[in-house]
Design a protein around this motif. Structure first.
Motif, mmCIF file in Angstrom:
data_model
loop_
_atom_site.group_PDB
_atom_site.id
_atom_site.type_symbol
_atom_site.label_atom_id
_atom_site.label_comp_id
_atom_site.label_asym_id
_atom_site.label_seq_id
_atom_site.Cartn_x
_atom_site.Cartn_y
_atom_site.Cartn_z
ATOM 1 N N GLY A 70 0.772 -1.238 0.000
ATOM 2 C CA GLY A 70 0.000 0.000 0.000
ATOM 3 C C GLY A 70 0.801 1.285 0.000
ATOM 4 N N HIS A 71 2.122 1.196 0.202
ATOM 5 C CA HIS A 71 2.948 2.404 0.202
ATOM 6 C C HIS A 71 3.413 2.636 -1.229
ATOM 7 N N LEU A 72 2.786 3.600 -1.902
ATOM 8 C CA LEU A 72 3.042 3.828 -3.315
ATOM 9 C C LEU A 72 4.210 4.785 -3.526
ATOM 10 N N GLU A 73 4.655 4.883 -4.771
ATOM 11 C CA GLU A 73 5.768 5.756 -5.137
ATOM 12 C C GLU A 73 5.468 7.200 -4.732
ATOM 13 N N ASN A 74 6.514 7.895 -4.268
ATOM 14 C CA ASN A 74 6.411 9.319 -3.899
ATOM 15 C C ASN A 74 5.406 9.572 -2.776
ATOM 16 N N ASP A 75 5.092 8.536 -1.983
ATOM 17 C CA ASP A 75 4.179 8.677 -0.846
ATOM 18 C C ASP A 75 2.820 9.241 -1.279
ATOM 19 N N ALA A 76 2.385 8.925 -2.490
ATOM 20 C CA ALA A 76 1.135 9.467 -3.022
ATOM 21 C C ALA A 76 0.125 8.352 -3.226
ATOM 22 N N GLY A 79 0.819 5.631 -8.827
ATOM 23 C CA GLY A 79 2.074 4.934 -9.047
ATOM 24 C C GLY A 79 2.008 3.502 -8.559
ATOM 25 N N GLU A 80 3.164 2.860 -8.523
ATOM 26 C CA GLU A 80 3.230 1.446 -8.175
ATOM 27 C C GLU A 80 3.608 1.265 -6.721
ATOM 28 N N ASP A 81 3.102 0.203 -6.132
ATOM 29 C CA ASP A 81 3.474 -0.166 -4.770
ATOM 30 C C ASP A 81 4.986 -0.395 -4.710
ATOM 31 N N ILE A 83 6.869 -2.196 -2.755
ATOM 32 C CA ILE A 83 7.260 -3.610 -2.643
ATOM 33 C C ILE A 83 7.069 -4.310 -3.986
ATOM 34 N N ALA A 84 5.917 -4.066 -4.617
ATOM 35 C CA ALA A 84 5.622 -4.704 -5.901
ATOM 36 C C ALA A 84 6.625 -4.270 -6.970
ATOM 37 N N GLN A 85 7.009 -3.006 -6.910
ATOM 38 C CA GLN A 85 7.978 -2.496 -7.884
ATOM 39 C C GLN A 85 9.307 -3.233 -7.747
ATOM 40 N N LYS A 86 9.750 -3.437 -6.501
ATOM 41 C CA LYS A 86 10.994 -4.162 -6.255
ATOM 42 C C LYS A 86 10.873 -5.614 -6.720
ATOM 43 N N ALA A 87 9.707 -6.229 -6.470
ATOM 44 C CA ALA A 87 9.488 -7.618 -6.883
ATOM 45 C C ALA A 87 9.516 -7.741 -8.399
#
Length: 484
Positions: A70-76, A79-81, A83-87
């Motif tokens: 639930g923590h999206l890019e740029n704290d907004a 964008g993408e989650d 954790i999901a972006q790293k995965a």
């Protein structure tokens, strides 16, 4: 017990006598990368608080969450989650990312001697609780659904409450300057925040709900998990200063609507660590990982630094003040901790006398006064250094300490340094101080040989060079005394 500033910036007694427990909730890390110095400060700050409350015999339930969804890019809200972006980048499952970096975080916290919390819940393990909070807010008319996502209606909330009470922001001015045209966004207003986001077809982390297949908003997890483990209104909520707005303001709004009251009686925020005046963090790409500190492999580091040096560096500043990083400041912290450690070890070498020139009870009282005054760790450390001066003077024979005072002072030095500040005086530190002592004695013997040979230039040069590296010597009638 006066220990930190409240919302009104007034110090006052905040914990009732003999409570069943003190509820402490602290916003923990988002685990998608190695922990850096910015992660270490809140961990050490609230570890100090946790240790001190337990020392005062309070039963503390310390809850520190892990954000893994639930923590999206740029704290907004777009964008993408993270954790999901790293995965996606590493082509692994999101929970593999979470497990790997959670383990890494715990490893480094252990090395910093940070106590484990009482409970460490993950956001992904509390989806049901988060959906229950959304339902309560929806039923009371303070949230709306839009294209499968659910948003909190900030403007409606602010008409009856104060959105901005914690940060002191004038949100009404923000409303007038950020209002968007109809149809420009699925939000009614740009400042509304997501309680639930509909997942795009490519979004990896998703759960079923009556609104859509989606995932919770970042702010929601703390409201759901803090109320589950500490109740709807608990004692203390903590976190970094950067979370005050919007994260903690959103928590207050959610809790006020869902539970009929603000989540916490008191809010406690540590300030930022900066590099050249800028906040250290992943978003600015100016961070140094804890592993880089241990190895010294970073362009801004002159050498490796131990976990205890990092901990001491952080505790030398008040938790509410900014702390500017430099390799020189770490080197000074390293020398300071060595001096403190050596002083504590020197207590064992003092020969007791029949009288005492030191008031141990007064020393104890001023140390507690420092901690009770908004956890003033730098003042406490200053008192400990003053005690080290007394210890070294007693070792040199210039002041006297009774055996009772030596024992009591030893207990207090270990209590405040190890048990409360959480510093680990390792065998390596002790051995290093012994090596330094032997080297100084060897150098002084060479100086004495020079004096015996009437080589005054060499004797004076040795004295000067010892002084330049911080070792002061004093020629006595029978022997030469020295101190760092």
């Amino acid at each position: 017990m006066k220990i930190f500033n409240t919302l009104t910036r007034q110090k006052e007694d905040f914990i009732p006598i003999n409570p069943p427990f003190v509820g402490l909730y602290v916003c923990g890390p988002t685990v998608y990368g190695d922990p850096h110095l910015g992660h270490a400060r809140p961990a050490i700050t609230f570890d100090l608080f946790f240790r001190y409350l337990k020392h005062l015999d309070y039963k503390v339930r310390y809850v520190r969450n892990i954000t893994d969804v639930g923590h999206l890019e740029n704290d907004a809200d777009e964008g993408e989650d993270k954790i999901a972006q790293k995965a996606r980048t590493e082509q692994i499952e999101p929970m593999e990312v979470v497990q790997y970096y959670s383990d890494r975080y715990h490893k480094f916290m252990d090395e910093l001697n940070v106590s484990k919390p009482s409970i460490e819940p993950r956001a992904s393990g509390h989806i049901i609780e988060q959906l229950e909070v959304i339902e309560k807010i929806m039923n009371k008319g303070y949230a709306y659904e839009s294209n499968g996502s659910v948003y909190f209606d900030v403007e409606k909330y602010n008409k009856e409450n104060n959105y901005g009470m914690l940060s002191g922001r004038n949100v009404e001015e923000q409303f007038s300057t950020t209002r968007q045209l109809d149809g420009q966004s699925e939000k009614r207003n740009s400042y509304d925040f997501a309680l639930w986001k509909k997942a795009s077809p490519s979004h990896i982390m998703r759960w079923k709900s009556i609104y859509s297949d989606g995932f919770p908003g970042w702010h929601l997890e703390c409201t759901a998990m803090s109320s589950k483990y500490l109740g709807n209104h608990f004692d203390i909520h903590g976190g970094g200063m950067d979370l005050m707005f919007p994260h903690h303001e959103c928590e207050i709004a959610q809790s006020t609507v869902a539970h009929g009251q603000t989540p916490a009686k008191y809010w406690m925020h540590n300030n930022m660590i900066t590099i050249n005046g800028q906040k250290m963090g992943k978003s600015l790409n100016n961070f140094i990982t804890l592993e880089q500190f241990w190895t010294g492999k970073h362009i801004l580091l002159s050498k490796p630094f131990s976990p205890m040096t990092i901990r001491f560096f952080i505790l030398q500043a008040h938790y509410r003040s900014t702390l500017d990083f430099s390799s020189e400041a770490l080197e000074a912290a390293e020398k300071g901790f060595l001096r403190l450690s050596s002083g504590i070890e020197n207590l064992k070498k003092i020969k007791p006398c029949s009288r005492s020139d030191f008031d141990v009870e007064s020393f104890k009282n001023i140390c507690y006064d420092a901690l009770n005054d908004d956890l003033n760790s730098p003042i406490l450390i200053a008192h400990l250094f003053d005690a080290v001066k007394t210890i070294n003077s007693a070792l040199a024979g210039t002041i006297s300490l009774t055996e009772k005072d030596i024992n009591e002072l030893s207990q207090l030095m270990h209590l405040f340094t190890e048990d409360i500040l959480g510093m680990v005086i390792t065998k390596q530190t002790t051995d290093n101080s012994q090596i330094v002592g032997k080297l100084v004695e060897l150098t002084l013997n060479l100086r004495q040989e020079a004096k015996n040979n009437k080589d005054w230039n060499t004797a004076d040069k040795i004295r000067q060079q010892l002084n330049e590296i911080g070792i002061e010597i004093k020629d006595g009638k029978e022997r030469v005394e020295w101190k760092i």
